[in-house]
Scaffold this active site. Structure first.
Site, short mmCIF file in Angstrom:
data_model
loop_
_atom_site.label_atom_id
_atom_site.label_comp_id
_atom_site.label_asym_id
_atom_site.label_seq_id
_atom_site.Cartn_x
_atom_site.Cartn_y
_atom_site.Cartn_z
N GLU A 188 12.82 8.14 1.37
CA GLU A 188 12.62 8.40 2.59
C GLU A 188 11.58 7.53 3.44
O GLU A 188 11.50 6.60 3.05
CB GLU A 188 11.36 9.29 2.52
CG GLU A 188 9.85 9.29 1.44
CD GLU A 188 9.84 7.73 1.27
OE1 GLU A 188 9.11 8.00 2.52
OE2 GLU A 188 9.63 7.37 0.38
N GLU B 26 11.08 4.67 -0.09
CA GLU B 26 12.29 4.74 0.30
C GLU B 26 13.54 4.90 -0.78
O GLU B 26 14.21 5.16 -0.32
CB GLU B 26 13.00 3.01 0.51
CG GLU B 26 12.07 2.90 1.56
CD GLU B 26 12.53 0.95 2.16
OE1 GLU B 26 13.67 0.01 1.61
OE2 GLU B 26 11.39 0.72 2.99
#
Lengths: 352, 352
Positions: free
Chosen positions: B174, B317
């Site tokens: 994310e 991430e």
């Protein structure tokens, strides 16, 4: 190459390279420190290699094999013949170390340091045989001082040949039925913990086997009276030929500024010997994982090393070392390949 | 595809495949259990995939991006514009997730679930934008129920497209400035820990920022009164569009018997929502690492998951997820590639 000359040749970490890596980490597009151990490892690897952006593309794991006279005391769950059988299994690509090395892109180098069988007809096996297994440490010294020195220098040769062929990082592995017993004895002799803590189940002895193993280690210490200030003395009295070879691999890597990744209980015992002989080696050694073998954590504490992985493994062969080598490689790639804030046009912290 | 139908479609683990993997592990040339988590993970992966020798050659990490209205409350160390800038950095290959994904051989799929900027002109970005960022959760619901449902189903679509293209394992990642705040609120709403534990420093707020963040999370809970028995209600009131999309990825993977690897604080909040909606999902989720973000450990305990790695990372991430995917792949290769005792002609334990 004389042993004393080798010992003196170990350099310090390169602080300039470390500092350059540290400041680059802070310019990369991520919150500072957010890659945790990947950042600290990259900084250490820069210091080891004297390069601010180290590369670990070429990985080699050196698996050293040897037999142990002490197996006559029934301290292992597997018979001694398994050492040679497993060496052949590794040479044939079927062992765990082969699978994991292929996975991470590491080359496996197998060395006969002292297997109690004639393996001279295998083309891929490196022959550095010091003897057909060590003497029984419960009755006297494992080997002579000349053999210990010869084995260490053989390990250096193997490491240097790998580096000559391009290795940028060395992993250490081993195969030797019975070798948690000499490793536990080394650990106890160097004062990492009492014998009951040092001696674990190895490949899986039962309660009776464990009690016997403790008695044998205590006897080995009693009979040999190793000098804890003298790594070579401890090695010669309690070690194995593969353990001595691995001491050489650690020296060989560090002398050429190539990081050396240790694996589990046996290779960490080799690291304890090496660091006793030359404390500067500690900075060049990376602990790959915390083994499930009882006592390994105390070894790591004695060395002052934090492991990269903790996967409840206790297989040896270098299996933890190669998995960690891949993490170390990723740490270096972060330094080499990530964009900086200014390169990527990303706004930096606004100080909330 | 209706949401309720999706929820009911989640299967159980395949016990036959797990048992077949477990017995194969005991025939391989190593002491039983000596590969620790590699063994238990391979057994779980067999159960997930309903295949005794699963393969994870094709790896995909799905990075979902979204913005958060709550950033107006100054709860992040970085400005909101960084979400879009970092999406572009990822699309350009310069972020940590790109470097680590290349390292492990994973493909990065980037999805705009709700970035507060027009990113429609980038060919590699998957557009599933639900809105230009969520509403401020300190003042009301993050999104409508229809938006939450739409975002979950969009996540399912992305997961299924990846699986259609060959993905054998999905990682979740994310990017969303401010998204530790909704994640902490979700964690607190679902009862994993008190607010002070749930709220950490995220990308690195100072003490004042941390105190404000705690106050905002407490206010979000007070204002929204989420129902802890109802995952969709918690998601809609406290979530983010990227978090909702990740809930969909978890459902989408499990529905097709593809393992889903969660990353850090935000993706684990998504897993908590998903498991609240369908408890069977828990068996299909693998926790990649223990984040340094305060509270993550309590999330993992709430889920009953043990992380594979612990590298002090807190980047997000999907960075931890891809590193763990490589370890999971190695666990499967052990099952697929190691020789058995009989194949290798190696003697088995002699019972000491």
């Amino acid at each position: 190459m004389e042993l004393e000359q080798l010992i003196q040749s170990i350099p310090d970490l390169d602080k300039n390279a470390s500092e350059a890596a540290r400041s680059r980490q802070n310019e990369l597009t991520k919150p500072p420190g957010s890659l945790g151990k990947l950042e600290s490892l990259s900084i250490q690897l820069a210091g080891i290699t004297a390069c601010p952006t180290p590369r670990l593309d070429q990985k080699v794991v050196i698996v050293m094999a040897g037999d142990h006279g002490v197996t006559i005391e029934k301290i292992s769950a597997y018979p001694s013949v398994v050492t040679a059988q497993m060496v052949l299994n590794i040479l044939n690509g079927g062992a765990a170390i082969n699978v994991l090395s292929r996975h991470v892109g590491a080359k496996v180098v197998v060395v006969d340091m002292g297997v109690a069988a004639d393996l001279s007809n295998h083309p891929d096996l490196i022959l550095k045989k010091i003897g057909l297994g060590t003497n029984n440490i419960a009755q006297g010294a494992a080997m002579s001082l000349a053999q210990a020195t010869q084995a260490i220098l053989a390990g250096v040769e193997v490491a240097w040949a790998a580096i000559e062929n391009g290795a940028q990082i060395l992993g250490t592995g081993e195969m030797g039925i019975g070798n948690t017993t000499p490793s536990a004895a080394i650990m106890a002799a160097l004062g990492a913990a009492p014998v009951e803590i040092c001696v674990g189940r190895g490949t899986g002895v039962n309660d009776e086997g464990l009690a016997r193993k403790r008695e044998i280690v205590a006897r080995a210490l009693q009979v040999n009276q190793p000098n804890p200030q003298d790594g070579l003395d401890v090695l010669m009295k309690l070690g194995g030929f593969e353990i001595a070879g691995l001491v050489g691999v650690i020296f060989g890597g560090a002398a050429k500024r190539v990081p050396v990744v240790i694996d589990g209980f046996i290779t960490t015992a080799a690291a304890m010997i090496a660091v006793t002989m030359q404390p500067r080696l500690r900075d060049f050694i990376i602990a790959s994982h915390r083994s499930q073998e009882q006592g390994h954590q105390k070894m790591l504490e004695w060395l002052g090393l934090e492991p990269v992985l903790d996967l409840n493994m206790r297989l040896g062969e270098g299996s933890g070392a190669v998995l960690a080598m891949s993490i170390l490689d990723s740490a270096c790639k972060i330094l080499n390949e990530m964009a900086t804030f200014s390169e990527a046009g990303v706004a930096n912290k606004d100080g909330v």
